[in-house]
Design an enzyme around this catalytic site. Structure first.
Site, PDB file in Angstrom:
ATOM      1  N   VAL A 139       0.834  -1.198   0.000  1.00  0.00           N
ATOM      2  CA  VAL A 139       0.000   0.000   0.000  1.00  0.00           C
ATOM      3  C   VAL A 139       0.871   1.250   0.000  1.00  0.00           C
ATOM      4  O   VAL A 139       0.617   2.218  -0.723  1.00  0.00           O
ATOM      5  CB  VAL A 139      -0.942   0.004   1.223  1.00  0.00           C
ATOM      6  CG1 VAL A 139      -1.683   1.335   1.333  1.00  0.00           C
ATOM      7  CG2 VAL A 139      -1.934  -1.150   1.126  1.00  0.00           C
ATOM      8  N   THR A 140       1.930   1.230   0.812  1.00  0.00           N
ATOM      9  CA  THR A 140       2.867   2.347   0.855  1.00  0.00           C
ATOM     10  C   THR A 140       3.493   2.593  -0.514  1.00  0.00           C
ATOM     11  O   THR A 140       3.579   3.736  -0.982  1.00  0.00           O
ATOM     12  CB  THR A 140       3.975   2.078   1.879  1.00  0.00           C
ATOM     13  OG1 THR A 140       3.399   1.924   3.183  1.00  0.00           O
ATOM     14  CG2 THR A 140       4.976   3.217   1.918  1.00  0.00           C
ATOM     15  N   ASP A 163      -1.997   2.465   4.897  1.00  0.00           N
ATOM     16  CA  ASP A 163      -1.054   1.376   5.200  1.00  0.00           C
ATOM     17  C   ASP A 163      -1.109   0.988   6.666  1.00  0.00           C
ATOM     18  O   ASP A 163      -0.992  -0.186   7.025  1.00  0.00           O
ATOM     19  CB  ASP A 163       0.377   1.728   4.757  1.00  0.00           C
ATOM     20  CG  ASP A 163       0.905   2.995   5.411  1.00  0.00           C
ATOM     21  OD1 ASP A 163       0.217   3.570   6.275  1.00  0.00           O
ATOM     22  OD2 ASP A 163       2.013   3.431   5.039  1.00  0.00           O
ATOM     23  N   ASP A 195       8.132   8.514   1.738  1.00  0.00           N
ATOM     24  CA  ASP A 195       7.546   9.837   1.965  1.00  0.00           C
ATOM     25  C   ASP A 195       8.431  10.921   1.357  1.00  0.00           C
ATOM     26  O   ASP A 195       7.940  11.888   0.767  1.00  0.00           O
ATOM     27  CB  ASP A 195       7.382  10.109   3.463  1.00  0.00           C
ATOM     28  CG  ASP A 195       6.143   9.452   4.042  1.00  0.00           C
ATOM     29  OD1 ASP A 195       5.302   8.949   3.260  1.00  0.00           O
ATOM     30  OD2 ASP A 195       6.012   9.437   5.288  1.00  0.00           O
TER      31      ASP A 195
END
Length: 209
Positions: free
Chosen positions: A37-38, A75, A98
């Site tokens: 998901v990340t 996530d 990120d």
């Protein structure tokens, strides 16, 4: 009075978690883990930022990126529903990706300004990109040395909100909002770097006494 930089997330996270829980349950049921998901969220952010922004589609870019930024919450939901919780690798991957996503957002805006032959705003946005990376690095490096550096005006949530809101409304025709947003964000990010450097310096000085 200390400024609580995470106040916005503290308010929004429970509500967003409830909204994202059905989607998280569906992903877990299909064997999709939090790290996937990340990665999907980061890939979507990068592609959206580098596709929509340089083409001048600021509103669509900001809206699509916002959807993928929510994967930063999803996530965690997937990890909880999967019964595995967070892992050290997952935390490292999330923090690293990120930075990739943030860089792509500001790189897309830089390309947008370049396409409009606005060298000054491209340079200001580059300051946002570099200073934002330094904000995160200063905190990570301080924590690696056993210190803290969580002070400052512009944490990641604030930087994303300012950049995406300014881009969205600029695409809707609101005058000057994107340049003003970038100038304010550049100043706040530089100030945040300075605040963290000072905070670490003061801690090291106390330790030497």
């Amino acid at each position: 009075m200390a400024y609580d930089r995470t106040a916005m997330l503290k308010l929004l996270r429970p509500a967003m978690t409830r909204i994202l829980t059905p989607l998280g349950r569906a992903l877990v049921g299909r064997g999709i883990g939090p790290n996937a998901v990340t990665a999907i969220g980061t890939l979507g952010t990068v592609v959206s930022a580098l596709l929509f922004f340089p083409l001048g589609q600021l509103t669509w870019g900001a809206l699509v990126i916002t959807v993928f930024v929510l994967f930063d919450l999803l996530d965690g939901v997937v990890a909880r529903l999967g019964g595995k919780g967070g892992t050290t690798w997952g935390a490292f991957l999330d923090s690293t990706l990120d930075r990739v996503a943030d860089a792509a957002i500001f790189a897309g805006l830089i390309l947008y300004f370049i396409s409009r032959h606005d060298t000054l705003m491209a340079a200001v946005t580059l300051v946002c990109l570099i200073a934002g990376a330094l904000v995160s690095y200063a905190k990570a490096r301080a924590e690696g040395l056993g210190l803290t550096a969580d002070v400052g005006l512009a944490e990641r949530p604030e930087r994303l909100v300012v950049a995406l809101v300014a881009a969205c409304f600029s695409g809707l025709g609101v005058p000057y909002i994107l340049p003003v947003g970038m100038w304010l964000l550049a100043a706040a990010s530089v100030i945040t770097v300075a605040q963290r450097v000072v905070a670490v310096y003061q801690q090291t000085r106390r330790d030497e006494r």
